[in-house]
Design a protein around this motif. Structure first.
Motif, mmCIF file in Angstrom:
data_model
loop_
_atom_site.group_PDB
_atom_site.id
_atom_site.type_symbol
_atom_site.label_atom_id
_atom_site.label_comp_id
_atom_site.label_asym_id
_atom_site.label_seq_id
_atom_site.Cartn_x
_atom_site.Cartn_y
_atom_site.Cartn_z
ATOM 1 N N ALA A 106 30.216 3.623 -14.512
ATOM 2 C CA ALA A 106 30.218 4.794 -13.632
ATOM 3 C C ALA A 106 30.232 6.112 -14.394
ATOM 4 O O ALA A 106 30.159 7.173 -13.783
ATOM 5 C CB ALA A 106 31.432 4.742 -12.698
ATOM 6 N N PHE A 352 36.723 3.326 -1.887
ATOM 7 C CA PHE A 352 37.076 3.761 -3.235
ATOM 8 C C PHE A 352 38.487 4.358 -3.279
ATOM 9 O O PHE A 352 38.958 4.936 -2.302
ATOM 10 C CB PHE A 352 36.099 4.843 -3.726
ATOM 11 C CG PHE A 352 34.656 4.505 -3.581
ATOM 12 C CD1 PHE A 352 33.910 5.018 -2.523
ATOM 13 C CD2 PHE A 352 34.033 3.664 -4.476
ATOM 14 C CE1 PHE A 352 32.572 4.713 -2.373
ATOM 15 C CE2 PHE A 352 32.696 3.348 -4.344
ATOM 16 C CZ PHE A 352 31.959 3.875 -3.284
ATOM 17 N N LYS A 356 37.532 7.685 -7.912
ATOM 18 C CA LYS A 356 36.952 6.484 -8.509
ATOM 19 C C LYS A 356 35.592 6.188 -7.873
ATOM 20 O O LYS A 356 35.297 6.633 -6.765
ATOM 21 C CB LYS A 356 37.873 5.283 -8.313
ATOM 22 C CG LYS A 356 39.250 5.414 -8.943
ATOM 23 C CD LYS A 356 39.163 5.397 -10.448
ATOM 24 C CE LYS A 356 40.531 5.465 -11.090
ATOM 25 N NZ LYS A 356 41.380 4.308 -10.758
ATOM 26 N N SER A 357 34.783 5.415 -8.594
ATOM 27 C CA SER A 357 33.492 5.008 -8.048
ATOM 28 C C SER A 357 33.307 3.499 -8.087
ATOM 29 O O SER A 357 32.203 3.010 -7.838
ATOM 30 C CB SER A 357 32.348 5.693 -8.810
ATOM 31 O OG SER A 357 32.385 5.344 -10.172
ATOM 32 N N GLY A 389 25.771 9.182 -0.908
ATOM 33 C CA GLY A 389 27.185 9.410 -1.190
ATOM 34 C C GLY A 389 27.568 10.842 -0.879
ATOM 35 O O GLY A 389 26.800 11.778 -1.152
ATOM 36 N N THR A 391 31.151 13.644 -0.729
ATOM 37 C CA THR A 391 32.549 13.881 -1.091
ATOM 38 C C THR A 391 33.123 15.019 -0.249
ATOM 39 O O THR A 391 32.390 15.701 0.483
ATOM 40 C CB THR A 391 32.676 14.266 -2.580
ATOM 41 O OG1 THR A 391 32.092 15.564 -2.777
ATOM 42 C CG2 THR A 391 31.989 13.250 -3.487
ATOM 43 N N LEU A 403 30.154 12.304 -8.789
ATOM 44 C CA LEU A 403 30.948 11.277 -8.114
ATOM 45 C C LEU A 403 30.190 10.698 -6.930
ATOM 46 O O LEU A 403 30.173 9.478 -6.720
ATOM 47 C CB LEU A 403 32.288 11.870 -7.662
ATOM 48 C CG LEU A 403 33.255 10.907 -6.972
ATOM 49 C CD1 LEU A 403 33.657 9.781 -7.917
ATOM 50 C CD2 LEU A 403 34.488 11.649 -6.466
ATOM 51 N N SER A 404 29.526 11.555 -6.160
ATOM 52 C CA SER A 404 28.791 11.061 -4.989
ATOM 53 C C SER A 404 27.640 10.161 -5.413
ATOM 54 O O SER A 404 27.364 9.139 -4.767
ATOM 55 C CB SER A 404 28.284 12.232 -4.147
ATOM 56 O OG SER A 404 27.293 12.972 -4.831
ATOM 57 N N ALA A 406 27.498 8.356 -8.203
ATOM 58 C CA ALA A 406 28.061 7.106 -8.722
ATOM 59 C C ALA A 406 28.528 6.203 -7.581
ATOM 60 O O ALA A 406 28.386 4.974 -7.647
ATOM 61 C CB ALA A 406 29.219 7.414 -9.671
ATOM 62 N N ARG A 407 29.083 6.789 -6.537
ATOM 63 C CA ARG A 407 29.543 5.981 -5.406
ATOM 64 C C ARG A 407 28.373 5.364 -4.641
ATOM 65 O O ARG A 407 28.438 4.197 -4.224
ATOM 66 C CB ARG A 407 30.413 6.839 -4.487
ATOM 67 C CG ARG A 407 31.781 7.140 -5.081
ATOM 68 C CD ARG A 407 32.657 7.940 -4.148
ATOM 69 N NE ARG A 407 34.040 7.934 -4.618
ATOM 70 C CZ ARG A 407 35.060 8.478 -3.961
ATOM 71 N NH1 ARG A 407 34.836 9.101 -2.796
ATOM 72 N NH2 ARG A 407 36.288 8.401 -4.440
ATOM 73 N N GLY A 430 22.985 11.335 -3.963
ATOM 74 C CA GLY A 430 24.305 11.926 -3.864
ATOM 75 C C GLY A 430 24.186 13.365 -3.400
ATOM 76 O O GLY A 430 23.324 14.111 -3.884
#
Length: 459
Positions: A106, A352, A356-357, A389, A391, A403-404, A406-407, A430
């Motif tokens: 990630a 999650f 975290k992802s 994704g 956030t 993060l978005s 990766a998720r 994302g």
């Protein structure tokens, strides 16, 4: 041909360890990340250690070793001093080309994104995620800012021979701030030529391991017999042990060098010259320090700890499909609404942990239901399933964007791994914090915005 690197580091920091923790000893050094020139190569993680070597001088030609035993010394000649420094540099270089670090799935902080080349179509919408090469540079003549100063005494070999001793690195007991001229030559230290024990040990390379924060191999591996020696020393009872006992001396006891374990004894922080993954810890400490400066929001230690140490070159990195090149035409970002009956929305908090992802094990039930819904809604000519994704607004735009993405990728991997969808039928995007469903003014609103959305696109 060895890769070249940009002269200006991507990021740099000073590392300092002021206490004995986790198999480390107090240490200080500088550390930098260097990007390659030309791309598609390792990023270099360099530890720069400045050791000021000084010729030991005094009014009398006598020097006491670590056991307070007196030795006659002799002045250094220019040729002798030059030879010693050259040997020290060669031993320091033994630490190079030993370790590589592989980022966790990630981690995207060092990614290189390549958009489609309109002329050659060579790298169509791919991401290159580099591995890290661990390097050590030791400057033995720094102009300023030395991390430590070490005196080196030139022993009188004739005096040692005349007193019936062997002129090798074991005759004079050096310590962290005092070396001797014989240390330039590797030898069978400290275990001698015992069966199964190492025949050669580069003393200065071992001491450099201490200088960058490593304790003896028995401490690093938490060998029970070394821990016993340390406990005896802490309890102040090892003084009652017989003379020459391998348990005497705390973490400096022979058992902590591996005297009872040939595999440990062969390590550079034991009595040999082999390297193991435990020896890479200073580069992990260096990396953790640099990531805190490089990223908008420092990663939790649990995420940093997912970096892998490997002892053989894993290659410069790996190409990652960012999802933009798996369809023949790019329709642009697909924005979906709550009224779109092809939309499946899953709470990010269900999938999650905070920041975290990686998918939580307890999220499987929600994803299994989503898989069933996808199966029920796809038409006979499915183009792709778009996984977006999102956030909340906590943190920087760049951090939330990464993060978005990766998720979304983690959710896609879940469906592919379990064979619910083919990789070629998935596209990930994302949007970070740019498409909130609710104001980010309170926790309930932020929770609604943390989400993964699946949009089924039929032909």
């Amino acid at each position: 041909m060895a890769p070249s690197y940009k002269p200006v580091p991507l990021v740099g920091a000073a590392f300092s360890s002021n206490s004995r923790t986790g198999g480390s000893v107090p240490a200080a050094f500088d550390t930098f990340l260097y990007q390659p020139t030309g791309g598609f190569k390792h990023v270099k993680l360099t530890i720069k250690l400045k050791i000021s070597l000084k010729q030991a001088r005094g009014f009398l030609p006598v020097r006491l070793d670590a056991d307070n035993k007196p030795f006659l010394t002799t002045p250094w000649t220019d040729a002798q001093w030059s030879a010693f420094v050259n040997s020290a540099s060669a031993q320091a270089n033994l630490w190079n080309n030993r370790f590589w670090l592989v980022p966790p799935p990630a981690f995207s902080g060092l990614d290189e994104v390549y958009q489609k080349d309109p002329f050659f179509n060579k790298f169509p919408n791919k991401i290159f995620r580099p591995n890290l090469l661990c390097a050590l540079e030791v400057d033995f003549s720094p102009a300023s800012g030395a991390h430590r100063t070490i005196e080196v005494t030139n022993l009188n070999a004739a005096f040692i021979t005349a007193t019936g001793r062997v002129p090798d690195p074991g005759v004079f007991r050096s310590h962290a701030f005092l070396y001797d001229s014989f240390d330039a030559t590797p030898w069978a230290f400290p275990l001698g030529h015992a069966p199964g024990m190492p025949a050669s040990h580069p003393v200065i390379a071992h001491e450099i391991g201490h200088a960058i924060g490593l304790d003896h191999i028995g401490v690093l591996t938490k060998a029970p017999i070394c821990q016993l020696a340390a406990n005896l020393n802490t309890a102040n009872v090892d003084r009652y042990l017989p003379a020459g006992s391998p348990l005497a001396g705390g973490t400096n006891a022979l058992v902590c060098y591996g005297s009872t374990n040939a595999a440990l004894a062969g390590n550079i922080m034991g009595a040999g010259q082999a390297f193991s993954s435990e020896n890479a810890r200073p580069w992990l400490w260096a990396l953790y320090t640099l990531l805190d400066k490089l990223l908008d929001k420092p990663e939790p230690i649990t995420e940093k700890a997912k970096w892998r140490v490997v002892m053989t070159d894993p290659g410069p990195g790996r190409w990652i499909d960012n999802g933009l090149d798996i369809i023949t035409s790019d329709p642009g970002p697909v924005r979906v609404t709550a009224n779109d009956d092809s939309l499946i929305r899953i709470s990010g908090d269900v999938l999650f942990d905070t920041d975290k992802s990686n998918i939580k094990p307890e999220a499987n039930a929600a994803l299994e239901k989503a898989a069933a819904d996808i199966k029920a809604r796809i038409g006979p000519r499915l183009r792709y399933v778009l996984i977006n994704g999102h956030t909340d607004a906590t943190g920087s735009a760049d951090y939330n964007q990464r993060l978005s993405e990766a998720r979304a990728k983690a959710a896609a991997d879940w469906f592919v791994t379990r064979k619910y969808l083919e990789r070629a039928k998935i596209r990930t995007q994302g949007f970070g914090k740019t498409q909130p469903l609710s104001p980010n003014t309170d926790e309930p609103g932020r929770a609604k915005n943390r989400r993964v959305e699946l949009h089924i696109v039929n032909s």
